[in-house]
Write an enzyme that holds these catalytic residues in place. Structure first.
Site, mmCIF file in Angstrom:
data_model
loop_
_atom_site.group_PDB
_atom_site.id
_atom_site.type_symbol
_atom_site.label_atom_id
_atom_site.label_comp_id
_atom_site.label_asym_id
_atom_site.label_seq_id
_atom_site.Cartn_x
_atom_site.Cartn_y
_atom_site.Cartn_z
ATOM 1 N N LYS A 52 -52.797 46.497 -55.540
ATOM 2 C CA LYS A 52 -51.424 47.165 -55.291
ATOM 3 C C LYS A 52 -51.376 48.548 -55.301
ATOM 4 C CE LYS A 52 -48.978 42.923 -56.370
ATOM 5 N NZ LYS A 52 -48.048 42.065 -57.241
ATOM 6 N N GLN A 96 -45.272 42.333 -62.817
ATOM 7 C CA GLN A 96 -46.474 41.520 -62.332
ATOM 8 C C GLN A 96 -46.288 40.152 -63.037
ATOM 9 O OE1 GLN A 96 -48.637 42.111 -59.851
ATOM 10 N NE2 GLN A 96 -49.559 39.812 -60.089
ATOM 11 N N ASP A 119 -39.446 42.535 -55.014
ATOM 12 C CA ASP A 119 -39.940 41.252 -55.108
ATOM 13 C C ASP A 119 -38.911 40.303 -54.175
ATOM 14 O OD1 ASP A 119 -42.763 40.918 -55.683
ATOM 15 O OD2 ASP A 119 -42.168 41.382 -57.788
HETATM 16 N N1 GUN Z 1 -47.822 37.631 -59.251
HETATM 17 C C1 GUN Z 1 -48.377 36.790 -58.189
HETATM 18 N N2 GUN Z 1 -47.824 37.314 -57.118
HETATM 19 C C2 GUN Z 1 -46.828 38.317 -57.469
HETATM 20 C C3 GUN Z 1 -45.879 38.620 -56.611
HETATM 21 O O1 GUN Z 1 -45.878 38.857 -55.372
HETATM 22 N N3 GUN Z 1 -44.942 39.341 -57.325
HETATM 23 C C4 GUN Z 1 -45.116 39.632 -58.688
HETATM 24 N N4 GUN Z 1 -43.828 40.398 -59.263
HETATM 25 N N5 GUN Z 1 -45.817 39.068 -59.486
HETATM 26 C C5 GUN Z 1 -46.828 38.221 -58.798
#
Ligand code: GUN
Length: 285
Positions: A52, A96, A119
């Site tokens: 990311k 996350q 998100d």
């Molecule tokens: N963990 C796995 N996928 C995601 C996501 O799209 N957002 C977040 N915050 N955590 C994740």
């Protein structure tokens, strides 16, 4: 004769979308800023976060990573989110998931101000999605919608079957497909006659997290199959939920793993961060 099967190239579509987004970000005087918070040592989460941050850097998005220890308390995580919530340079905050087991993710996410939620996990954003007025949509389901859109797949009146009812994928996916006028069935671990329901699907989206869960006898000829799974097979190789080799030739379109939905998820995070930076509001086009 039916059309030949097409493997959807998520990597290429994601790269196209990122190139388009980069042009927009290049025009901004003030670059978007994303804070990424990771708690603990989960290896998969660490890889996701690294990817990311890399994607942000490539697009000119400023990112700030906060690595908290596995033993952090709920109060410590929430205090950091509260602080980031007040910082002018932070347009978006990503916590996350999953968090270590002793922490409450829902309570922690509530400390991300709605206008910095990238998100789409906040109750407010989920509520707007139900009203078909979403500002920000969860990255994975949004990525699936963009893939279907780019491939010119018509959703109206189609029967879409979703495997999995998580708040991060299954439920928002159902709402997006419903908002696009599909007829939607959501299946889960208690569903009866799962195979028969899957065989009715024009569009089959799997997000169960079990390798080779979707077998050939579950797929209708000519269906569009979207694989959200990220699993390891018996040899430790990355694979999706779908038994790809045995299923692919009866589909009209299918996403591979890797190289299908995965690259779209990260791209949608950069897109959501951009939307937060420009007017603090997004739209699902
Ligand atoms: N963990 C796995 N996928 C995601 C996501 O799209 N957002 C977040 N915050 N955590 C994740």
């Amino acid at each position: 004769m039916s059309e030949p099967m097409k493997i959807i190239d998520g990597k290429a579509i994601a790269a196209e979308l990122r190139a388009e987004l980069k042009e927009k970000i290049d025009l901004l005087e003030r670059k978007p800023g994303l804070a990424v918070v990771i708690v603990g040592e989960d290896p998969a989460s660490k890889i996701y976060v690294r990817n990311k941050v890399k994607a942000c850097a490539e697009l000119g998005i400023r990112s700030y990573t906060y690595e908290l220890s596995e033993t952090s308390t709920q109060e410590e995580v929430e205090a950091l989110l509260d602080k980031l919530g007040t910082q002018e340079e932070v347009d978006g905050i990503l916590l996350q998931l999953p968090l270590p087991r002793h922490l409450n993710a829902e309570a922690a996410c509530a400390h991300i101000p709605v206008e910095k939620d990238v998100d789409g996990f906040s109750a407010y954003n989920l509520g707007l999605l139900m009203r078909n007025r979403a500002e920000i949509v969860a990255c994975t389901p949004l990525g699936v919608m963009k893939l279907l859109q780019r491939e010119g797949i018509c959703l109206e009146g189609k029967h879409a079957v979703i495997l999995g009812r998580s708040e991060t994928v299954g439920k928002p996916m159902a709402m997006l497909l419903l908002n696009a006028n599909a007829t939607v069935t959501v299946c889960h671990s208690r569903t009866k006659d799962l195979k028969a329901i899957c065989r009715e699907a024009d569009i089959l989206v799997s997000a169960v997290g079990i390798a080779k869960f979707v077998t050939r006898d579950m797929v209708k000829e000519g269906a569009v199959v979207v694989d959200v799974g990220m699993n390891r097979d018996e040899n430790g190789k990355l694979c999706g939920d779908v038994d790809f080799e045995n299923v692919k030739d009866i589909t009209s379109h299918i996403t591979p793993v890797p190289g299908g939905v995965g690259p779209m998820t990260i791209t949608m995070l950069t897109y959501n961060t951009y939307l937060r930076a420009i007017d603090k509001r997004g739209r699902v086009e």
